[in-house]
Design a protein around this motif. Structure first.
Motif, short mmCIF file in Angstrom:
data_model
loop_
_atom_site.label_atom_id
_atom_site.label_comp_id
_atom_site.label_asym_id
_atom_site.label_seq_id
_atom_site.Cartn_x
_atom_site.Cartn_y
_atom_site.Cartn_z
N LYS A 36 0.84 -1.21 0.00
CA LYS A 36 0.00 0.00 0.00
C LYS A 36 0.86 1.25 0.00
O LYS A 36 0.37 2.35 -0.18
N GLU A 37 2.17 1.06 0.25
CA GLU A 37 3.08 2.23 0.30
C GLU A 37 3.56 2.60 -1.11
O GLU A 37 3.50 1.79 -2.04
N GLU A 38 4.10 3.80 -1.22
CA GLU A 38 4.55 4.28 -2.53
C GLU A 38 5.85 3.61 -2.96
O GLU A 38 6.80 3.48 -2.17
N CYS A 39 5.92 3.21 -4.22
CA CYS A 39 7.17 2.72 -4.82
C CYS A 39 7.59 3.70 -5.91
O CYS A 39 6.75 4.24 -6.64
N VAL A 40 8.90 3.90 -6.02
CA VAL A 40 9.44 4.79 -7.04
C VAL A 40 10.36 3.96 -7.94
O VAL A 40 11.34 3.38 -7.47
N ILE A 41 10.01 3.89 -9.22
CA ILE A 41 10.79 3.09 -10.16
C ILE A 41 11.52 4.04 -11.10
O ILE A 41 10.89 4.90 -11.74
N LYS A 42 12.84 3.85 -11.20
CA LYS A 42 13.66 4.76 -12.01
C LYS A 42 14.29 4.01 -13.20
O LYS A 42 14.34 2.79 -13.20
N ASP A 43 14.80 4.79 -14.15
CA ASP A 43 15.32 4.25 -15.41
C ASP A 43 14.25 3.48 -16.18
O ASP A 43 14.52 2.46 -16.83
N VAL A 44 13.04 4.00 -16.09
CA VAL A 44 11.91 3.38 -16.80
C VAL A 44 11.94 3.84 -18.26
O VAL A 44 11.94 5.06 -18.52
N PRO A 45 11.97 2.92 -19.22
CA PRO A 45 12.01 3.36 -20.62
C PRO A 45 10.66 3.93 -21.06
O PRO A 45 9.61 3.46 -20.62
N ALA A 46 10.72 4.97 -21.91
CA ALA A 46 9.49 5.59 -22.44
C ALA A 46 8.97 4.73 -23.58
O ALA A 46 9.38 4.88 -24.73
N LEU A 47 8.10 3.80 -23.25
CA LEU A 47 7.62 2.82 -24.23
C LEU A 47 6.12 2.67 -24.13
O LEU A 47 5.55 2.85 -23.06
N VAL A 75 4.20 4.72 -7.97
CA VAL A 75 2.93 4.00 -7.84
C VAL A 75 2.57 3.89 -6.36
O VAL A 75 3.42 3.52 -5.54
N LYS A 76 1.32 4.21 -6.05
CA LYS A 76 0.85 4.03 -4.68
C LYS A 76 -0.52 3.35 -4.76
O LYS A 76 -1.48 3.93 -5.27
N ALA A 77 -0.55 2.13 -4.27
CA ALA A 77 -1.80 1.34 -4.35
C ALA A 77 -2.37 1.21 -2.95
O ALA A 77 -2.51 0.10 -2.42
N SER A 78 -2.69 2.37 -2.34
CA SER A 78 -3.05 2.35 -0.91
C SER A 78 -4.48 1.91 -0.65
O SER A 78 -4.80 1.38 0.40
N SER A 79 -5.36 2.12 -1.65
CA SER A 79 -6.76 1.77 -1.35
C SER A 79 -7.11 0.39 -1.93
O SER A 79 -6.29 -0.24 -2.61
N GLU A 80 -8.31 -0.02 -1.65
CA GLU A 80 -8.85 -1.28 -2.18
C GLU A 80 -8.68 -1.31 -3.70
O GLU A 80 -8.89 -0.30 -4.37
N LEU A 81 -8.32 -2.47 -4.26
CA LEU A 81 -8.14 -2.54 -5.72
C LEU A 81 -9.35 -3.18 -6.39
O LEU A 81 -10.11 -3.91 -5.74
N ASN A 82 -9.51 -2.89 -7.68
CA ASN A 82 -10.51 -3.64 -8.47
C ASN A 82 -9.86 -4.96 -8.84
O ASN A 82 -8.69 -4.98 -9.22
N SER A 83 -10.61 -6.04 -8.78
CA SER A 83 -9.96 -7.30 -9.13
C SER A 83 -10.09 -7.63 -10.60
O SER A 83 -9.52 -8.60 -11.08
N GLU A 84 -10.80 -6.80 -11.36
CA GLU A 84 -10.96 -7.10 -12.78
C GLU A 84 -10.10 -6.18 -13.64
O GLU A 84 -10.20 -4.96 -13.58
N ALA A 85 -9.25 -6.78 -14.46
CA ALA A 85 -8.41 -6.00 -15.37
C ALA A 85 -9.20 -5.71 -16.63
O ALA A 85 -9.71 -6.64 -17.27
N PRO A 86 -9.33 -4.43 -17.04
CA PRO A 86 -10.16 -4.11 -18.21
C PRO A 86 -9.60 -4.72 -19.50
O PRO A 86 -8.40 -4.61 -19.78
N PHE A 226 4.73 -6.08 2.84
CA PHE A 226 5.77 -5.41 2.06
C PHE A 226 5.75 -3.91 2.36
O PHE A 226 4.69 -3.36 2.66
N LYS A 227 6.91 -3.28 2.15
CA LYS A 227 6.95 -1.82 2.26
C LYS A 227 7.28 -1.19 0.89
O LYS A 227 7.79 -1.89 0.01
N GLY A 228 7.01 0.09 0.77
CA GLY A 228 7.32 0.78 -0.48
C GLY A 228 8.82 1.06 -0.59
O GLY A 228 9.47 1.35 0.42
N VAL A 229 9.38 0.95 -1.79
CA VAL A 229 10.82 1.15 -1.98
C VAL A 229 11.08 1.87 -3.30
O VAL A 229 10.17 2.06 -4.11
N SER A 230 12.34 2.22 -3.49
CA SER A 230 12.78 2.84 -4.73
C SER A 230 13.72 1.86 -5.45
O SER A 230 14.46 1.13 -4.80
N HIS A 231 13.66 1.85 -6.77
CA HIS A 231 14.45 0.85 -7.51
C HIS A 231 14.84 1.36 -8.89
O HIS A 231 14.02 1.97 -9.59
#
Ligand code: UD1
Length: 423
Positions: A36-47, A75-86, A226-231
């Motif tokens: 539910k904590e924030e994760c920061v992902i770096k070196d993400v390709p613009a694709l 990304v921060k997924a702190s609230s309840e999620l939808n279980s259906e992927a559109p 799990f906790k939120g991390v940077s990567h």
């Protein structure tokens, strides 16, 4: 629809910096749903695939801040999620299935319509499902027979799982689910790709206890949170391999920065067999081609650390002009020779027989109207266009946008004559 116009170019020269890995960032983004904590992902390709994955996470209920200028996603997924992927997102990208494990952990339920993605033959997911069933999930068999995955689990419990084939996606989905299951999971015959290691590194930073990633046996002791991390994402080994071939095929000399040579041992070995000079420098890898000494070699694709299937079509472009015949055997995917028809339009005269392609070599390719039949095949016909007489017109380049960041800009900076036309 956009197109590339590629003209015969001289030897490429200069330096190119490799972007973050598409195949590493996609599972890592899926794994951000595990906390539910924030994760920061770096070196993400613009694709395009990254954009689709971020839209998918957002539609599932996560807050997503995608900034391609700084190559960062939060990304921060702190609230309840939808279980259906559109379905409209899932159908754009097969890697959408990677959210399966995270949804089961977070919601106890995942509903996903089976995805499309590259048109490279049958791409089943029975190994993903076998793993999740072993962890205690139930899958609705009737819906599955209609192409819908409806998986449920009140809780997941660690188990021993043998994969009949070392599937990259199955290994990743099981690793994510098992990390927060009760007890210990052992995956035997696991995929060993560097992207698996990067996902394990990310999950371990979040609090997982995963050992053996990068070998055929991965052991996962479940934890409760799990906790939120940077990567920082690892460099893209397939993009690096593609630029190595670009230097080789044009007889150029290119310094490739931000590549991990250890991730490309098979490709480097095969390029050397073809007479390409490759030297490791402090600031990168220098690839030097020479049309006079370019000779053929045989290739067989295999799971890592074997020769990567994603490099099969770019390498075949090189073999069409090398001195002497060669045989390429594709063992990972069933139908990954669609680029052969495109190379043949350019005069390559390749024949296929089941899993094998026979390449006569010694050809002067001719520019033609060709199609990017899938992501890597698209890059492959561009490489062929760099040495073909006249103009090669490549259509359906949205496939290439899925996986190569700033492809034309990077090639042009090395002296390639390539233009993007928006029609
Ligand atoms: C990943 C890569 C893709 C690469 C492929 C193989 C991502 C986002 N994509 O795809 O670029 O080409 O690895 O290196 O990382 N299989 C089964 N049953 C299953 C799952 C897979 O039979 O349940 C078969 C597939 O049909 C295919 C082979 O295993 O023939 C490889 O598939 P897999 O390793 O799962 O590839 P992906 O994870 O889809």
């Amino acid at each position: 629809m956009a197109k590339f116009l590629v003209q015969k170019s001289g030897p490429l020269s200069g330096e190119v910096t490799i972007s973050g890995s598409k195949n590493a960032v996609l599972p890592i983004l899926a794994a951000t749903l595990l906390t539910k904590e924030e994760c920061v992902i770096k070196d993400v390709p613009a694709l395009r695939d990254v954009d689709v994955m971020c839209r998918l996470l957002n539609s599932l209920g996560a807050e997503v801040d995608l900034d391609f200028d700084s190559n960062t996603v939060k990304v921060k997924a702190s609230s309840e999620l939808n279980s259906e992927a559109p379905y409209d997102l899932v159908k754009m990208m097969r890697a959408s299935i990677l959210v399966l494990g995270a949804l089961l952990i977070r919601q106890g339920h995942a509903l996903i319509h089976l995805p499309g993605g590259c048109a490279i033959g049958e791409r089943p997911i029975e190994l993903h499902l076998k793993g999740l069933r072993a962890l205690g999930a139930t899958i609705d068999e009737k819906l599955l027979s209609h192409g819908i995955v409806d998986a449920r689990a009140d809780k997941l419990v660690g188990s021993d799982i043998y994969l009949d084939f070392p599937s990259v996606g199955a290994t990743e989905v099981i690793m994510m689910a098992a990390s927060l299951a009760e007890g210990t999971t052992v995956i035997e015959n696991a995929a060993q790709e560097p992207e698996i290691v990067d996902l394990a590194t990310f999950l371990n930073k979040m609090g997982a206890r995963i050992k053996g990633a990068g070998t055929d046996t991965v052991k996962i002791e479940g934890v409760s949170e799990f906790k939120g991390v940077s990567h920082h994402v690892i460099p893209d080994r397939i993009e690096a391999g593609t630029f190595m071939v670009a230097a080789a095929i044009t007889g150029g000399q290119v310094l490739i920065k931000n590549m991990v040579p250890n991730h490309l041992k098979a490709v480097i070995a095969k390029l050397r067999e073809c007479g390409i000079e490759i030297t490791m420098e402090d600031d990168g890898v220098v690839v030097k081609g020479n049309p006079e000494t370019l000779v053929s070699t045989d290739i067989k694709t295999l799971p890592y650390p074997g020769f990567p299937t994603d490099m099969q079509s770019p390498f075949m472009a090189l073999l069409t002009i090398a001195k002497g015949p060669s045989v390429v055997i594709e063992t990972v995917f069933e139908n990954r020779f669609m680029h052969v028809g495109e190379f043949n339009r350019m005069g390559a005269n390749i024949k296929t027989e089941g899993k094998a392609a026979i390449i006569p070599g010694n050809k002067q390719l001719q520019g033609a109207q060709v199609v990017a039949t899938d992501l890597r095949a698209g890059a492959a016909v561009v490489l062929a266009g760099l040495v073909a007489e006249g103009t090669t017109e490549v259509s359906q380049i949205y496939h290439i946008d899925r996986g190569y960041e700033n492809f034309t800009e990077k090639l042009r900076s090395l002296g390639a004559n390539i233009m993007r036309i928006e029609e």
